[in-house]
Design a protein around this motif. Structure first.
Motif: not given
Length: 812
Positions: A344, A357, A377, A379, A439, A458, A461
């Motif tokens: 993350r 994440r 992505t 998790f 996430a 997301d 990010w």
């Protein structure tokens, strides 16, 4: 009546799920050879229109420009069209005659039925199947056939229709009258006859070939060449050469009423730029093999990378691989993938030490030398999901519509773990969406607001991650949302004040009657709003929602592609701050999009649908974090500036430009740059091209800001100079062959009483947003579905709203 579908060798791409028939080359060849051999009994099928609506559309002859055409639809009042054929020669004698004309079928929208009459005689009823070639037998042995020669990017078919009938139905020295009528159906399907009086002449002189060639691409790289010639060519030998190297020889064989020759072209021999087809040492056709590489690349862009698990326990990170590796090898050739993992905090890691994440960045150099990039992505959760787990990923709410006894749902609620199995248990760890949800949900505390969501977090990010990877994170963000300037306030929209000197009670009642009739006839609720000279003069709701409750003016509706206009307004704020230039190459803002062709791809190309990538698939979304990379790989296939083709890709890519410069996801930008300062309280948009939901009042504030050339209340969104850049302008400045006008998310809206200055944008939902600066008028309709007879009702609404205005303006 019976139907015969002509299913011959077609250009079919059997790659990456793109197996849809486009054009049947054998059928095209058959049409040409029949027209060439029967010169005395084939006639022009269109000479002059008699009745019906003229609805111009791009034909296979018009290079994407609208061409005059009569349209018949299966809904509404545009149901019938009538035209006359060419006059038969006075001394003509034969047993049959064939008329040929150019037409288009909206077969991409579904299958509708149309009735054809000749001189008031009912000949047959035909439909609009997805097949690109078909033939039907009607009354008295009359034959109607359609042969597509072109499929547009919407997958509608365009080509030639022929009608062959007994000579007894015709009179030498006179023309015939053809009528086509759409039969009413729940779905609106269209048929067009193009106003080309020289269809047969053009077919024979401009499109004829001695040999028609077709390439079919199969799995594992092999391509099959099929060549079609007149039946008399049976026995002749076809020789195929690539760069003066003989690929093979094959004799033509009789095939129905054609002569056909087929041979395989191995992958190793497909690198030649083109192949030449020779018969008796004479070149009879040339086939461009570069199209094969283009098709394979288009297919590859649809391929998916999959994680072994998306939700996984601490420890080893999940492996990443292509969902269909054999197909990837076929499309581009084998190449290695390199996967890097990040936590993350955007630090590269080799294992998952803590829950939360994780991200996978996948890269690989293709045999063609392009480096692909994909982003996934993941998790990490301290949760085992298997048949022995005490957790279940999915719990289903009671569904009364299934008719199951309530006691069964109650038992399921008590014993959900026992009842759950298969995907209901394993769903989380096999779902990419589940990882994005978890996430994003874990990070929602960092940005608040009603418009926020796990999916949006997301997206944000990944924007921040990519900026960090490109060393942009340390640079100052120059873009600033609009700032209030109380000292120089512009007028705000005035609340509904009822009647005015122009919009009298009688005029408002006529608008109300149109809306009531529209909602009832279309069985679709709507809201309508009219602004004149800065004041709301009409704002009402009509019809009922699916749950039976009354529609209200506070109910948000799907504004669909009006989102594109919103994106244009947002972009002009970047232009106003000197951060973007509409004429600059996109490469200046997205370095990955390298300009390689003769025409550099610009922001104007993106917004005016002239970028040349309208063939895109579902990957063309601003939610795709790898969009820039996929466009960069596809760019050699783009025909920049050549055609106007309406699509979403340009707006998606423009969103990436704005996100890179601002560091914020577009939905956040919409909120802080438009919705909040304008007071669009119920508006939300999650993409750049079709995700806007709003009320009519929300859009009215946007419209008033545009009427005031960029100013509203205490805010100035952009200068008057940049407002003018937003407006529709002739695309001939990009390419003299382009006849359309388009702006930065805006389209012309003149007609039905609106002046030539009017602009707005259409919507797939049937929503209306039209702004007329000359008449200080804003017209808005909110609805979620077009419904029956949409064009008729929409035109009636606009006409009713402009009727009270001075007659001189209505005549423009």
């Amino acid at each position: 009546m019976r139907t015969r579908l002509l299913l011959f060798a077609a250009i079919i791409l059997r790659l990456a799920g793109l197996a849809h028939a486009q054009i049947e080359v054998a059928a095209v060849a058959r049409l040409h050879f029949r027209a060439a051999t029967d010169s005395l009994n084939w006639f022009e099928g269109f000479a002059r229109p008699v009745a019906g609506t003229n609805a111009p559309y791009a034909s296979h002859r018009s290079a994407e420009a609208p061409a005059p055409a009569l349209v018949a639809r299966t809904q509404g009042r545009d149901s019938a069209i009538v035209w006359q054929t060419a006059t038969l020669p006075a001394g003509w004698r034969a047993t049959t005659a064939t008329f040929v004309w150019v037409c288009g079928l909206g077969s991409n929208l579904g299958e509708g039925q149309f009735e054809l009459r000749l001189n008031r005689r009912r000949v047959l009823v035909f439909s609009t199947p997805k097949q690109p070639a078909w033939e039907m037998i009607g009354e008295g042995g009359a034959t109607l056939a359609f042969t597509a020669v072109f499929q547009n990017h919407h997958r509608a078919h365009f080509g030639y229709m022929t009608l062959t009938m007994p000579a007894a139905w015709l009179q030498p020295g006179r023309s015939a009258t053809i009528t086509i009528t759409g039969r009413q159906s729940p779905q609106e399907i269209w048929y067009r006859t193009f106003a080309y009086p020289d269809a047969l002449t053009h077919l024979r002189t401009q499109e004829f070939q001695e040999v028609f060639a077709d390439l079919e691409v199969w799995h594992l790289g092999e391509a099959k060449l099929a060549a079609y010639a007149p039946a008399a060519w049976a026995g002749r030998v076809l020789a195929v050469y690539g760069e003066d190297q003989l690929i093979g020889r094959q004799a033509f064989e009789a095939e129905n009423d054609l002569a056909a020759a087929r041979m395989a072209i191995p992958r190793a021999l497909q690198n030649a730029g083109e192949i030449k087809l020779r018969v008796e040492e004479r070149v009879v056709a040339t086939v461009d093999l570069r199209e094969l590489a283009g098709r394979r690349l288009q297919a590859f862009l649809e391929e998916e990378l999959r994680a072994e698990r998306y939700v996984f326990p601490p420890g080893a990170l999940p492996a990443i691989a292509w969902k269909r590796p054999a197909m990837v090898d076929n499309e581009l050739g084998p190449f290695e993938l390199r996967v890097r993992y990040f936590n993350r905090a955007m630090q590269q890691v080799t294992a998952a030490a803590a829950p939360g994440r994780y991200a996978a960045v996948v890269e690989g150099a293709t045999p063609q030398g392009f480096t692909i990039k994909r982003f996934l992505t993941l998790f990490c959760a301290p949760l085992e999901l298997d048949d022995y787990s005490r957790e279940a990923s999915i719990r289903i709410n009671p569904l009364p519509a299934l008719g199951l006894a309530p006691t069964l749902w109650q038992r399921y609620a008590r014993e959900w773990r026992v009842f759950s199995f298969g995907d209901m248990i394993h769903y989380l760890h096999t779902s990419a969406d589940a990882a994005i949800f978890l996430a994003g949900l874990a990070e929602m505390d960092s940005i608040s607001g009603n418009f926020d969501s796990p999916r949006l977090r997301d997206r944000q990010w990944w924007i921040e991650f990519k900026r960090k990877q490109e060393n942009l994170a340390q640079l100052p963000v120059l873009f600033q949302p609009p700032q209030p300037r109380p000292a120089s306030k512009a007028p705000e929209l005035l609340a509904a004040g009822g009647e005015s000197a122009v919009f009298t009670p009688s005029a408002l009642q006529k608008i109300r009657a149109v809306c009531e009739n529209w909602a009832a006839a279309a069985e679709e609720p709507l809201t309508a709003l009219v602004v004149h000279r800065g004041q709301i003069v009409f704002h009402e709701a009509f019809g009922r929602l699916p749950d039976g409750t009354a529609m209200t003016t506070a109910t948000p509706t799907w504004m669909a592609s009006i989102t594109k206009l919103l994106t244009g307004v947002l972009l002009m704020q970047f232009v106003d701050q000197g951060l973007l230039d509409l004429e600059a190459p996109v490469q200046e803002y997205l370095p990955e999009i390298k300009t390689g062709g003769a025409t550099a791809l610009t922001l104007r190309h993106l917004f005016t649908h002239t970028h040349g990538g309208a063939w895109h698939g579902e990957w063309a979304s601003d939610w795709n974090p790898a969009l820039e990379n996929q466009v960069a790989q596809a760019l050699p296939l783009f025909e920049v500036g050549r055609r106007f083709q309406y699509n979403r890709l340009g707006y998606a890519l423009a969103g990436k430009v704005m996100e890179r410069l601002s560091g914020r996801a577009v939905p956040y930008l919409f909120e802080v740059c438009l919705f909040a300062p304008l007071g669009m309280q119920q508006a939300v948009a999650d993409n750049t091209y079709g995700g806007l939901y709003a009320t009519c009042l929300d859009l009215a504030k946007l419209g008033q800001m545009l009427l005031q050339r960029g100013r509203y209340g205490a805010y100035e969104f952009f200068s008057e100079e940049n407002f003018r850049k937003l407006l529709p302008a002739p695309l001939a400045a990009l390419n003299p062959a382009l006849q359309q006008s388009w702006g930065i998310g805006t389209a012309p809206a003149a007609g039905n009483g609106l002046s030539e200055q009017a602009f707005g944008h259409a919507a797939a939902s049937g929503a209306i947003f039209q702004v007329d600066p000359q008449q200080e008028l804003i017209l808005i309709v909110g609805r979620d579905r077009t419904g029956a007879s949409y064009d008729h009702h929409a035109a009636a609404f606009v006409a009713a709203c402009t009727a009270p205005l001075p007659s001189a303006a209505r005549r423009q």
